[in-house]
Write a protein that holds these residues in place. Structure first.
Motif, PDB file in Angstrom:
ATOM      1  N   HIS A 188      10.341   7.448   3.217  1.00 20.06           N
ATOM      2  CA  HIS A 188      10.802   8.701   2.602  1.00 20.06           C
ATOM      3  C   HIS A 188       9.610   9.603   2.280  1.00 20.06           C
ATOM      4  CE1 HIS A 188      10.218   9.451  -1.770  1.00 20.06           C
ATOM      5  NE2 HIS A 188      10.961  10.505  -1.542  1.00 20.06           N
ATOM      6  N   GLU A 189       8.502   9.004   1.817  1.00 22.68           N
ATOM      7  CA  GLU A 189       7.317   9.806   1.504  1.00 22.68           C
ATOM      8  C   GLU A 189       6.737  10.464   2.753  1.00 22.68           C
ATOM      9  OE1 GLU A 189       5.007   6.908  -0.702  1.00 22.68           O
ATOM     10  OE2 GLU A 189       5.780   7.717  -2.581  1.00 22.68           O
ATOM     11  N   ALA A 239       0.845  -1.195   0.000  1.00 18.42           N
ATOM     12  CA  ALA A 239       0.000   0.000   0.000  1.00 18.42           C
ATOM     13  C   ALA A 239       0.877   1.240   0.000  1.00 18.42           C
ATOM     14  CB  ALA A 239      -0.920  -0.009   1.222  1.00 18.42           C
ATOM     15  N   ARG A 240       0.568   2.161  -0.883  1.00 14.47           N
ATOM     16  CA  ARG A 240       1.361   3.388  -0.994  1.00 14.47           C
ATOM     17  C   ARG A 240       0.942   4.374   0.084  1.00 14.47           C
ATOM     18  NH1 ARG A 240       2.205   4.895  -7.174  1.00 14.47           N
ATOM     19  NH2 ARG A 240       3.740   6.226  -6.199  1.00 14.47           N
ATOM     20  N   GLN A 241       1.882   5.175   0.490  1.00 17.56           N
ATOM     21  CA  GLN A 241       1.596   6.235   1.436  1.00 17.56           C
ATOM     22  C   GLN A 241       0.834   7.339   0.712  1.00 17.56           C
ATOM     23  OE1 GLN A 241       2.368   6.464   4.892  1.00 17.56           O
ATOM     24  NE2 GLN A 241       2.508   4.306   4.376  1.00 17.56           N
ATOM     25  N   PRO A 242      -0.253   7.803   1.298  1.00 14.91           N
ATOM     26  CA  PRO A 242      -0.929   8.933   0.658  1.00 14.91           C
ATOM     27  C   PRO A 242      -0.026  10.155   0.712  1.00 14.91           C
ATOM     28  CG  PRO A 242      -1.884   8.465   2.809  1.00 14.91           C
ATOM     29  CD  PRO A 242      -0.883   7.386   2.530  1.00 14.91           C
ATOM     30  N   GLU A 243      -0.065  10.962  -0.341  1.00 22.74           N
ATOM     31  CA  GLU A 243       0.790  12.150  -0.403  1.00 22.74           C
ATOM     32  C   GLU A 243       0.103  13.337   0.243  1.00 22.74           C
ATOM     33  OE1 GLU A 243       2.609  13.043  -4.193  1.00 22.74           O
ATOM     34  OE2 GLU A 243       2.279  10.973  -4.817  1.00 22.74           O
ATOM     35  N   GLY A 244       0.910  14.228   0.800  1.00 26.08           N
ATOM     36  CA  GLY A 244       0.396  15.478   1.333  1.00 26.08           C
ATOM     37  C   GLY A 244      -0.259  15.369   2.693  1.00 26.08           C
ATOM     38  N   VAL A 245       0.012  14.306   3.428  1.00 31.83           N
ATOM     39  CA  VAL A 245      -0.571  14.141   4.751  1.00 31.83           C
ATOM     40  C   VAL A 245       0.192  15.016   5.741  1.00 31.83           C
ATOM     41  CG1 VAL A 245      -1.034  12.519   6.625  1.00 31.83           C
ATOM     42  CG2 VAL A 245      -1.318  11.792   4.247  1.00 31.83           C
ATOM     43  N   VAL A 246      -0.537  15.819   6.483  1.00 31.37           N
ATOM     44  CA  VAL A 246       0.079  16.648   7.520  1.00 31.37           C
ATOM     45  C   VAL A 246      -0.047  15.880   8.829  1.00 31.37           C
ATOM     46  CG1 VAL A 246       0.001  18.851   8.720  1.00 31.37           C
ATOM     47  CG2 VAL A 246      -0.503  18.758   6.274  1.00 31.37           C
ATOM     48  N   ARG A 247       1.103  15.547   9.396  1.00 36.89           N
ATOM     49  CA  ARG A 247       1.160  14.811  10.662  1.00 36.89           C
ATOM     50  C   ARG A 247       1.883  15.665  11.691  1.00 36.89           C
ATOM     51  NH1 ARG A 247       2.783  11.535   6.564  1.00 36.89           N
ATOM     52  NH2 ARG A 247       1.666   9.573   6.240  1.00 36.89           N
ATOM     53  N   ALA A 248       1.605  15.412  12.945  1.00 37.72           N
ATOM     54  CA  ALA A 248       2.415  15.998  14.008  1.00 37.72           C
ATOM     55  C   ALA A 248       3.808  15.376  13.894  1.00 37.72           C
ATOM     56  CB  ALA A 248       1.797  15.697  15.373  1.00 37.72           C
ATOM     57  N   PRO A 249       4.851  16.092  14.287  1.00 39.80           N
ATOM     58  CA  PRO A 249       6.207  15.544  14.158  1.00 39.80           C
ATOM     59  C   PRO A 249       6.385  14.182  14.819  1.00 39.80           C
ATOM     60  CG  PRO A 249       6.315  17.869  14.610  1.00 39.80           C
ATOM     61  CD  PRO A 249       4.871  17.485  14.751  1.00 39.80           C
ATOM     62  N   ASP A 250       5.822  13.976  16.008  1.00 38.01           N
ATOM     63  CA  ASP A 250       5.957  12.670  16.662  1.00 38.01           C
ATOM     64  C   ASP A 250       5.291  11.568  15.844  1.00 38.01           C
ATOM     65  OD1 ASP A 250       7.544  13.324  18.902  1.00 38.01           O
ATOM     66  OD2 ASP A 250       5.794  14.092  19.970  1.00 38.01           O
ATOM     67  N   GLU A 251       4.180  11.885  15.182  1.00 35.35           N
ATOM     68  CA  GLU A 251       3.508  10.914  14.308  1.00 35.35           C
ATOM     69  C   GLU A 251       4.369  10.617  13.082  1.00 35.35           C
ATOM     70  OE1 GLU A 251      -1.221  11.614  14.584  1.00 35.35           O
ATOM     71  OE2 GLU A 251      -0.054  13.358  13.917  1.00 35.35           O
ATOM     72  N   THR A 252       5.024  11.631  12.566  1.00 35.29           N
ATOM     73  CA  THR A 252       5.921  11.441  11.423  1.00 35.29           C
ATOM     74  C   THR A 252       7.026  10.458  11.786  1.00 35.29           C
ATOM     75  OG1 THR A 252       5.487  13.613  10.467  1.00 35.29           O
ATOM     76  CG2 THR A 252       7.616  12.605   9.930  1.00 35.29           C
ATOM     77  N   VAL A 253       7.656  10.673  12.925  1.00 39.61           N
ATOM     78  CA  VAL A 253       8.760   9.801  13.342  1.00 39.61           C
ATOM     79  C   VAL A 253       8.261   8.377  13.566  1.00 39.61           C
ATOM     80  CG1 VAL A 253      10.523   9.402  15.114  1.00 39.61           C
ATOM     81  CG2 VAL A 253      10.057  11.736  14.324  1.00 39.61           C
ATOM     82  N   ALA A 254       7.123   8.232  14.234  1.00 35.83           N
ATOM     83  CA  ALA A 254       6.588   6.896  14.526  1.00 35.83           C
ATOM     84  C   ALA A 254       6.207   6.156  13.242  1.00 35.83           C
ATOM     85  CB  ALA A 254       5.386   7.000  15.464  1.00 35.83           C
TER      86      ALA A 254
END
Length: 174
Positions: free
Chosen positions: A75-76, A45-60
């Motif tokens: 990377h996406e 499954a591809r990562q949806p593009e343009g998702v705004v996450r909180a930084p902690d969510e990005t790292v996790a």
């Protein structure tokens, strides 16, 4: 008219995958390293593009993908943070995206590209951490360890080591 007539040209353009704005989007399934698979194949499954996450969510989320051997997809996630985050953090997230792409290329067997991107990403996160806006452990990430991991992996790749992306995934937080 010959093979370059306007009808043939328009048909080839119309047959390409496009989004609502007309930008090219390849809808082919992908493997864990982002390589396109044949239409109809089971892919990751591809990562949806343009998702705004909180930084902690990005790292996790990036760590989850890295651990699953899917650095292209990680990377996406980093790229979304780079493009949507505050200006003073863009170089951090860009460097993290470069590290994930470097691991992707290394796992695909691209020695030169993998090593180059791993070193570039290591330099970017090190420089960001040392900058006035930066810090050594943003969002719990240990930038020194991550940069060390990248430089070591770059050397291993140049030395001929084959890379299993999941087995060689970095630990972003210590």
């Amino acid at each position: 008219m010959g093979p370059m007539d306007s009808t043939a040209s328009n048909q080839s353009v119309d047959a390409r995958d496009r989004d609502d704005e007309g930008r090219a989007r390849n809808a082919r399934p992908r493997d864990g390293l982002g390589r396109p698979l044949p239409y109809g194949a089971d892919g990751v499954a591809r990562q949806p593009e343009g998702v705004v996450r909180a930084p902690d969510e990005t790292v996790a989320e990036a760590q989850r993908l890295l651990d699953a051997g899917q650095p292209f997809h990680a990377h996406e996630v980093f790229e979304d943070a780079w493009k949507s985050g505050p200006e003073e953090e863009r170089e951090l997230w860009r460097g993290m995206a470069q590290l994930a792409v470097g691991l992707t290329h290394a796992a695909r067997g691209n020695v030169t590209g993998g090593a180059r991107l791993l070193r570039r990403g290591a330099g970017a996160v090190t420089e960001w951490g040392a900058s006035e806006a930066g810090q050594e452990r943003p969002y719990g990430m240990d930038l020194g360890s991550v940069a060390g991991w990248a430089r070591e992996l770059a050397g291993d790749v140049e030395g001929g080591a084959s890379v299993d992306a999941g087995a060689r995934a970095p630990r972003l937080r210590r």
